[in-house]
Design a protein around this motif. Structure first.
Motif, mmCIF file in Angstrom:
data_model
loop_
_atom_site.group_PDB
_atom_site.id
_atom_site.type_symbol
_atom_site.label_atom_id
_atom_site.label_comp_id
_atom_site.label_asym_id
_atom_site.label_seq_id
_atom_site.Cartn_x
_atom_site.Cartn_y
_atom_site.Cartn_z
ATOM 1 N N LYS A 167 1.705 -2.875 -8.150
ATOM 2 C CA LYS A 167 1.643 -3.725 -6.964
ATOM 3 C C LYS A 167 2.663 -4.863 -7.036
ATOM 4 N N HIS A 188 -0.280 -7.358 -3.809
ATOM 5 C CA HIS A 188 -1.606 -6.919 -3.400
ATOM 6 C C HIS A 188 -2.561 -8.053 -3.720
ATOM 7 N N SER A 204 -4.244 -8.114 5.612
ATOM 8 C CA SER A 204 -4.256 -7.023 4.632
ATOM 9 C C SER A 204 -5.671 -6.706 4.164
ATOM 10 N N ASN A 212 -5.662 -0.822 1.943
ATOM 11 C CA ASN A 212 -4.429 -0.379 1.308
ATOM 12 C C ASN A 212 -3.152 -0.885 1.949
ATOM 13 N N PRO A 272 -0.326 -3.425 1.868
ATOM 14 C CA PRO A 272 0.144 -4.430 0.907
ATOM 15 C C PRO A 272 0.248 -5.808 1.558
#
Lengths: 307, 252
Positions: free
Chosen positions: A129, A134, A248, A253, A255
């Motif tokens: 990530k 994330h 998000s 999912n 990002p």
């Protein structure tokens, strides 16, 4: 998931808090980078951070922000030294040097990142990530660290405000009155690298430069005073962090990084269009009113003459 | 009484060939000195090397008999106007206030006294009504005056000015030169990089002729002669008449 449940979740509250502080500190630091025409340097530093962070993980085997920072700083120093070496000793200009170094470091970073992901060391979850961020993967401990470092970064910018201002406006004069400009220059770089590293989890290295620069550029439209600009950029950064993180967490999912950057860009577009005085609409209005004023004056002149 | 400025054997080179070669001179107090020479003669470089903005290969610079490090507060500097981005988010008064920073030291913010001082300096250059004007909205001449006011705010005894007359209108030029003469009368020493040979006699009591080497430094009436100027400008100088002002023609 609906809005209320998002805000009610204490974990999300923490993450939101962290993203906002991150946006605030990057916005503040970004102002000085932008005014010193080092926007691209922010981009180079954030891309250079990737191999540093990966190496730090490979050597220590832990995902500790402290070691990441160490790795990123070393990589950042190597990158900036290479860039200034190339610009000084060859005919290559800084923009080309930045282009070369940025891509090389990022390439190395991707190779290392892929290596880590294939190594099955167990603890590597979340490392993938690093590219686009994330925020949801942040735990409370991370948020503490991010918040703490953000506060320190902003405090340093306030403390050194006078010096940073002079350095950004007139480096020659700053040097003339005895400021250690080279040291201050490196200090500013260090602040930028630090902002990049604490932003890795939420925004990712690829887009971190945008969180540094976009709020600063947007803020410039609203004011002609540096301290107001720094404040507005901080607020814009915080809003971007908030909106991006919320968006998000509503969709699975997605990002965080790109969403935060999109939020910042929306603020930027609004600023370019609607800011007073410097905005496009305000300028068009001014031009229009000047034109019509002139026309009426000219018309009167013609009438008087025809009489 | 030590001289405001003593330079010994100063040599500066960016690449292999030196930009300034073995420059040595002394400047007495209370003089208004024009630094004159063709493009690429190293006029700006000389100022920058004295102020340690660029490294020099050899040479010693003494300001009031001491190193520049210890005498910074007694030195004022006006860089070329183009050296900064005038779209910086700040106003005229704030730029002038930067002249006080050297006296303030680290972390300390300028207070009311510094502000009053800065306003006084703006007044001296005839710009007090523009104190709160954003600097990009000032004309070239006004920007130059703001830079001059910032140097005044440094409250120095020795001033270096890099082409303060370039790109300003006649009124601003007059305002600037009047101010420089006033500084001189106060016993301050001012070195000015200057281009317009027509005004040299009128403005400066001393001149320094520079073309990589130091051609000469001294009273204007002694040095502002055909012989010295031709030595400085080489073949590109033509004197139409011994009594009229010299003009420069580029060699074809």
């Amino acid at each position: 998931m609906n809005w209320i449940s998002v805000f009610a979740d204490p974990n999300t509250q923490w993450i939101l808090f962290g993203s906002m502080l991150l946006g605030l500190s990057s916005g503040v630091i970004g102002c000085f980078a932008y005014l010193r025409k080092q926007s691209l340097m922010g981009d180079a530093l954030s891309h250079a951070a990737l191999p540093g962070v990966c190496l730090a993980y490979m050597v220590t085997g832990t995902k500790s922000i402290f070691f990441f920072l160490l790795g990123a700083i070393l990589a950042g120093i190597l990158a900036t030294v290479s860039i200034s070496y190339i610009t000084r000793n060859t005919r290559i200009k800084q923009d080309s040097a930045l282009g070369i170094i940025l891509t090389v470091f990022f390439g190395v970073g991707i190779v290392l990142l892929t290596q880590i992901q294939h190594s099955h060391s167990g603890n590597q979850s979340g490392l993938d990530k690093f590219l686009f961020g994330h925020a949801a993967s942040m735990i409370q401990q991370d948020v503490y660290t991010i918040a703490g470092i953000s506060v320190v970064l902003v405090a340093l910018c306030i403390l050194f405000f006078k010096e940073f201002k002079l350095l950004s406006f007139d480096q020659g004069f700053a040097k003339g009155i005895g400021l250690p400009t080279i040291l201050l220059d490196q200090f500013m770089m260090l602040l930028m690298v630090t902002a990049v590293v604490i932003g890795i989890q939420a925004v990712g290295v690829v887009l971190m430069a945008a969180l540094l620069i976009t709020p600063a550029v947007a803020a410039r439209y609203w004011t002609e005073k540096l301290h107001v600009m720094v404040l507005v950029a901080g607020i814009f950064g915080a809003i971007s962090g908030f909106v991006g993180t919320i968006a998000s967490s509503m969709v699975n999912n997605l990002p965080t990084g790109p969403l935060i950057v999109l939020a910042a860009t929306v603020l930027f577009i609004i600023s370019v269009l609607f800011a007073p005085n410097r905005g496009i609409v305000a300028k068009a209005k001014l031009r229009g009113s000047v034109k019509s004023d002139f026309k009426t004056v000219a018309h009167q002149g013609v009438k008087e003459k025809s009489l | 009484m030590t001289d405001p400025l003593t330079v010994k054997n100063l040599t500066v080179a960016y690449q292999k060939s030196p930009v300034l070669k073995d420059i040595s001179f002394r400047v007495p107090e209370g003089k208004l000195i024009g630094i004159i020479g063709p493009n690429g003669a190293g006029k700006s470089t000389l100022i920058k090397a004295i102020l340690e903005l660029i490294p020099s290969i050899t040479g010693e610079v003494e300001i009031f008999g001491d190193s520049y490090k210890n005498t910074r507060k007694r030195v004022g500097y006006v860089p070329q106007r183009e050296s900064v981005d005038w779209d910086f988010p700040t106003d005229a008064l704030d730029v002038v206030m930067m002249g006080r920073y050297g006296h303030l030291g680290w972390f300390k913010r300028p207070d009311k006294k510094d502000k009053a001082y800065a306003l006084k300096c703006l007044q001296q250059v005839g710009m007090s009504q523009y104190a709160n004007r954003q600097i990009s909205q000032l004309s070239g001449g006004q920007q130059q005056r703001v830079f001059l006011a910032r140097a005044l705010a440094q409250d120095a005894e020795l001033y270096f000015m890099d082409e303060p007359f370039v790109g300003v209108d006649a009124a601003t030029e007059k305002a600037i030169i009047t101010l420089l003469m006033k500084l001189k009368e106060q016993g301050k020493t001012v070195l000015v990089v200057h281009h317009d040979l027509n005004t040299v006699k009128e403005y400066f009591d001393w001149i320094m002729l520079l073309n990589v080497n130091l051609i000469g430094i001294g009273p204007t009436e002694e040095l502002f002669t055909k012989e010295f100027l031709q030595k400085t400008y080489g073949g590109s100088l033509a004197m139409l008449d011994a009594n009229s002002s010299p003009i420069i023609v580029s060699p074809r």
